[in-house]
Design a protein around this motif. Structure first.
Motif, PDB file in Angstrom:
ATOM      1  N   ALA A 163       0.710  -1.046  -9.015  1.00 16.36           N
ATOM      2  CA  ALA A 163      -0.331  -0.120  -9.476  1.00 16.36           C
ATOM      3  C   ALA A 163      -1.725  -0.589  -9.082  1.00 16.36           C
ATOM      4  O   ALA A 163      -2.663   0.210  -9.067  1.00 16.36           O
ATOM      5  CB  ALA A 163      -0.245   0.040 -10.991  1.00 16.36           C
ATOM      6  N   LYS A 164      -1.871  -1.864  -8.762  1.00 14.26           N
ATOM      7  CA  LYS A 164      -3.173  -2.406  -8.352  1.00 14.26           C
ATOM      8  C   LYS A 164      -3.416  -2.256  -6.851  1.00 14.26           C
ATOM      9  O   LYS A 164      -4.508  -2.539  -6.362  1.00 14.26           O
ATOM     10  CB  LYS A 164      -3.273  -3.881  -8.760  1.00 14.26           C
ATOM     11  N   VAL A 165      -2.405  -1.832  -6.102  1.00 17.63           N
ATOM     12  CA  VAL A 165      -2.565  -1.598  -4.661  1.00 17.63           C
ATOM     13  C   VAL A 165      -3.320  -0.295  -4.461  1.00 17.63           C
ATOM     14  O   VAL A 165      -2.938   0.738  -5.021  1.00 17.63           O
ATOM     15  CB  VAL A 165      -1.186  -1.535  -3.961  1.00 17.63           C
ATOM     16  N   PRO A 166      -4.402  -0.288  -3.676  1.00 16.84           N
ATOM     17  CA  PRO A 166      -5.160   0.959  -3.480  1.00 16.84           C
ATOM     18  C   PRO A 166      -4.284   2.063  -2.882  1.00 16.84           C
ATOM     19  O   PRO A 166      -3.577   1.848  -1.907  1.00 16.84           O
ATOM     20  CB  PRO A 166      -6.263   0.537  -2.490  1.00 16.84           C
ATOM     21  N   ASP A 167      -4.319   3.233  -3.501  1.00 22.08           N
ATOM     22  CA  ASP A 167      -3.673   4.429  -2.946  1.00 22.08           C
ATOM     23  C   ASP A 167      -2.178   4.255  -2.692  1.00 22.08           C
ATOM     24  O   ASP A 167      -1.659   4.690  -1.659  1.00 22.08           O
ATOM     25  CB  ASP A 167      -4.379   4.863  -1.653  1.00 22.08           C
ATOM     26  N   VAL A 168      -1.476   3.625  -3.598  1.00 20.51           N
ATOM     27  CA  VAL A 168      -0.030   3.510  -3.453  1.00 20.51           C
ATOM     28  C   VAL A 168       0.618   4.879  -3.635  1.00 20.51           C
ATOM     29  O   VAL A 168       0.180   5.699  -4.453  1.00 20.51           O
ATOM     30  CB  VAL A 168       0.549   2.490  -4.467  1.00 20.51           C
ATOM     31  N   ILE A 169       1.643   5.151  -2.840  1.00 18.77           N
ATOM     32  CA  ILE A 169       2.483   6.337  -3.012  1.00 18.77           C
ATOM     33  C   ILE A 169       3.824   5.836  -3.518  1.00 18.77           C
ATOM     34  O   ILE A 169       4.544   5.125  -2.807  1.00 18.77           O
ATOM     35  CB  ILE A 169       2.655   7.112  -1.697  1.00 18.77           C
ATOM     36  N   TRP A 170       4.157   6.185  -4.746  1.00 18.07           N
ATOM     37  CA  TRP A 170       5.343   5.642  -5.392  1.00 18.07           C
ATOM     38  C   TRP A 170       6.619   6.280  -4.869  1.00 18.07           C
ATOM     39  O   TRP A 170       6.644   7.453  -4.480  1.00 18.07           O
ATOM     40  CB  TRP A 170       5.270   5.877  -6.897  1.00 18.07           C
ATOM     41  N   GLN A 171       7.682   5.501  -4.890  1.00 18.24           N
ATOM     42  CA  GLN A 171       9.031   5.996  -4.616  1.00 18.24           C
ATOM     43  C   GLN A 171       9.867   5.800  -5.877  1.00 18.24           C
ATOM     44  O   GLN A 171       9.825   4.739  -6.501  1.00 18.24           O
ATOM     45  CB  GLN A 171       9.669   5.226  -3.465  1.00 18.24           C
ATOM     46  N   ILE A 172      10.585   6.841  -6.263  1.00 18.74           N
ATOM     47  CA  ILE A 172      11.548   6.714  -7.354  1.00 18.74           C
ATOM     48  C   ILE A 172      12.936   6.979  -6.795  1.00 18.74           C
ATOM     49  O   ILE A 172      13.091   7.516  -5.694  1.00 18.74           O
ATOM     50  CB  ILE A 172      11.235   7.664  -8.528  1.00 18.74           C
ATOM     51  N   GLY A 173      13.958   6.613  -7.555  1.00 14.30           N
ATOM     52  CA  GLY A 173      15.324   6.838  -7.106  1.00 14.30           C
ATOM     53  C   GLY A 173      16.250   5.833  -7.748  1.00 14.30           C
ATOM     54  O   GLY A 173      15.847   5.006  -8.570  1.00 14.30           O
ATOM     55  N   LEU A 174      17.507   5.880  -7.347  1.00 17.67           N
ATOM     56  CA  LEU A 174      18.506   4.958  -7.889  1.00 17.67           C
ATOM     57  C   LEU A 174      19.639   4.834  -6.879  1.00 17.67           C
ATOM     58  O   LEU A 174      20.518   5.685  -6.806  1.00 17.67           O
ATOM     59  CB  LEU A 174      19.040   5.445  -9.238  1.00 17.67           C
ATOM     60  N   ARG A 175      19.605   3.750  -6.116  1.00 18.40           N
ATOM     61  CA  ARG A 175      20.691   3.464  -5.186  1.00 18.40           C
ATOM     62  C   ARG A 175      21.225   2.076  -5.490  1.00 18.40           C
ATOM     63  O   ARG A 175      20.628   1.301  -6.242  1.00 18.40           O
ATOM     64  CB  ARG A 175      20.211   3.541  -3.734  1.00 18.40           C
TER      65      ARG A 175
END
Length: 494
Positions: free
Chosen positions: A300-312
């Motif tokens: 969350a502290k990384v500028p402009d992170v685009i999150w990935q969600i999922g479950l593998r």
């Protein structure tokens, strides 16, 4: 150099023509560059590339200036109050791009000055790289293609006022995957903690700088830096930081939601002397949630992170291949994944304080099946990313038939290559096919997020560079027009 003068009494028109020229450099010297001190670090990096390219093309030394004297190149963003005030003072009409996303404008200023103005810092950065590519003739992927620009004694930019459009694809990037050539290209990679035959060292940081530079020069704004990134390992964190310094959003692969892959999960347990558990939200739910929370707080502290969600599961395979206790019905499996991704979104919103942080979920393998058959509930606001059929020739069937609720936006994940066995180092998908797939994604309103799997970059430089040239990202078509071996008059993008 050739001068184009109008006679027969049309002196006013001639004066107007001369006023619409800007000499970047010639035998008498070079323009000075004005860029505010408080501009984004990646804008300054782009300007540094401009200086370097001018030296490469014409042996010209562009210098910085802090005043607004004649014969200057002004570079800045409208979101920067200091530069916005200067743009107004210089008489630059930037209303068309103000408030836009990654837009830029070129404007002649005075008798022999020029301005590159961005709606935001990334717009400014891309404006600089557009200027470099079109007026200095530098190939965006020069480092990987070995294509050097033509030498030129002087560069004069003529009649180049221009306003860009908003990029069709909002988040557009590369996934540097199976990076076995890059890790051995430069002998400076650092140790990674992955219990696997490959991925045991990072890409050398200096080489990765060239990867990130190539991406932004080619007008991409996002990067998945490598496979299985563990942000708590300093050499891997360095790759993430390089992306941020270069103006790239940083995203994650679908096997590492919230930055946690099975490799990362097991390594952290080993480092703490903890008992190894299953990498399973079904059998080790508390341990999985704890890992997601730990890494989400850092990411969350990384500028402009685009999150990935999922479950593998382990090794980019379905989770039940490593946990036989998981129920076998599609409905039960869809319910487990739905619960997991809902938990992940909740964690993201706890640590990421942006109003609407971008979150993606890539439908790969079982995810595609479960989603298209109604067994998987993806939270509202998440960008649903459809994937190709593995080799990359075409999208899976769910891309055409899968649900597209109004509460979500959509994107695609597309391989330039992927062989399930044997070598992966040859081009398998021609640029024309990639462009065709991207054009269809736009037709299907699935261009919020597009990531191209470019592996080691070099063997797929044509696809990485050219697939956005007409169908997704506005690209200029005019280049340098040479009037003599040592002089050129550059015309504006069209």
């Amino acid at each position: 150099m050739k001068k184009y003068l109008l006679f027969a009494g049309l002196f006013a028109c001639a004066a107007e023509l001369l006023a619409a020229q800007f000499t970047l450099f010639d035998k008498n010297g070079a323009a000075r560059i004005f860029v505010p001190e408080n501009e984004a670090v990646y804008v300054k990096a782009a300007v540094a590339d401009l200086k370097s390219d001018a030296a490469k093309v014409g042996n010209a030394e562009l210098t910085y200036t802090k005043n607004t004297a004649d014969h200057a190149l002004f570079v800045g963003s409208l979101t920067n109050p200091e530069f916005k005030k200067l743009a107004e003072k210089l008489g630059i009409d930037a209303k068309k791009i103000e408030g836009g996303f990654e837009r830029f404008a070129f404007a002649h200023v005075g008798k022999n000055s020029f301005a590159i103005v961005g709606s935001d810092p990334r717009g400014t950065m891309f404006g600089v790289y557009e200027f470099i590519e079109k007026f200095l003739g530098v190939d965006p992927l020069y480092f990987f293609t070995n294509v050097e620009p033509q030498k030129c004694g002087e560069i004069v930019v003529a009649d180049a006022d221009f306003v860009s459009k908003t990029p069709t694809v909002k988040y557009r990037g590369w996934f540097v995957n199976d990076e076995d050539l890059l890790t051995d290209f430069y002998d400076g990679g650092k140790k990674r903690f992955i219990d696997y035959l490959f991925y045991n060292k990072t890409i050398d940081a200096k080489l990765f700088e060239k990867v990130a530079e190539a991406a932004v020069r080619a007008k991409f704004n996002m990067m998945i830096p490598s496979s299985f990134i563990n942000i708590q390992n300093p050499p891997e964190r360095e790759l993430v930081d390089i992306c941020s310094r270069r103006g790239l959003y940083v995203s994650m692969h679908h096997v590492e939601p919230l930055g946690v892959s099975a490799h990362t999960f097991f390594h952290q347990q080993k480092m703490r002397g903890e008992k190894k558990t299953a990498f399973s939200y079904f059998s080790a739910r508390a341990e999985m949630v704890a890992a997601w929370r730990e890494y989400a707080e850092i990411w969350a502290k990384v500028p402009d992170v685009i999150w990935q969600i999922g479950l593998r599961g382990v090794g980019d395979r379905p989770m039940w291949m490593a946990d036989s206790s998981i129920p076998k019905s599609d409905a039960a499996r869809g319910k487990i994944i739905s619960e997991a991704i809902a938990e992940e979104v909740k964690i993201i919103r706890e640590f990421d304080k942006r109003e609407n942080p971008p979150i993606t979920m890539t439908l790969w393998n079982e995810g595609s099946f479960l989603y298209s058959n109604g067994f998987l509930k993806i939270p509202d606001g998440v960008i649903v990313v459809f994937s190709d059929n593995c080799p990359g020739w075409k999208m899976q069937s769910d891309f055409e038939s899968g649900p597209r609720p109004a509460e979500n936006k959509f994107g695609i994940y597309y391989h330039q290559q992927l062989w399930s066995c044997g070598p992966h180092l040859a081009q398998g998908v021609p640029p024309a096919q990639t462009r065709k797939v991207l054009a269809r994604a736009i037709e299907k309103n699935s261009a919020e997020y597009v990531v191209l799997n470019v592996s080691n970059v070099r063997e797929f430089s044509q696809q990485a560079q050219k697939c956005f040239s007409t169908s997704t990202q506005r690209r200029a078509t005019a280049g340098l027009k040479t009037s003599s071996p040592n002089a050129s008059v550059a015309t504006p993008p069209k």
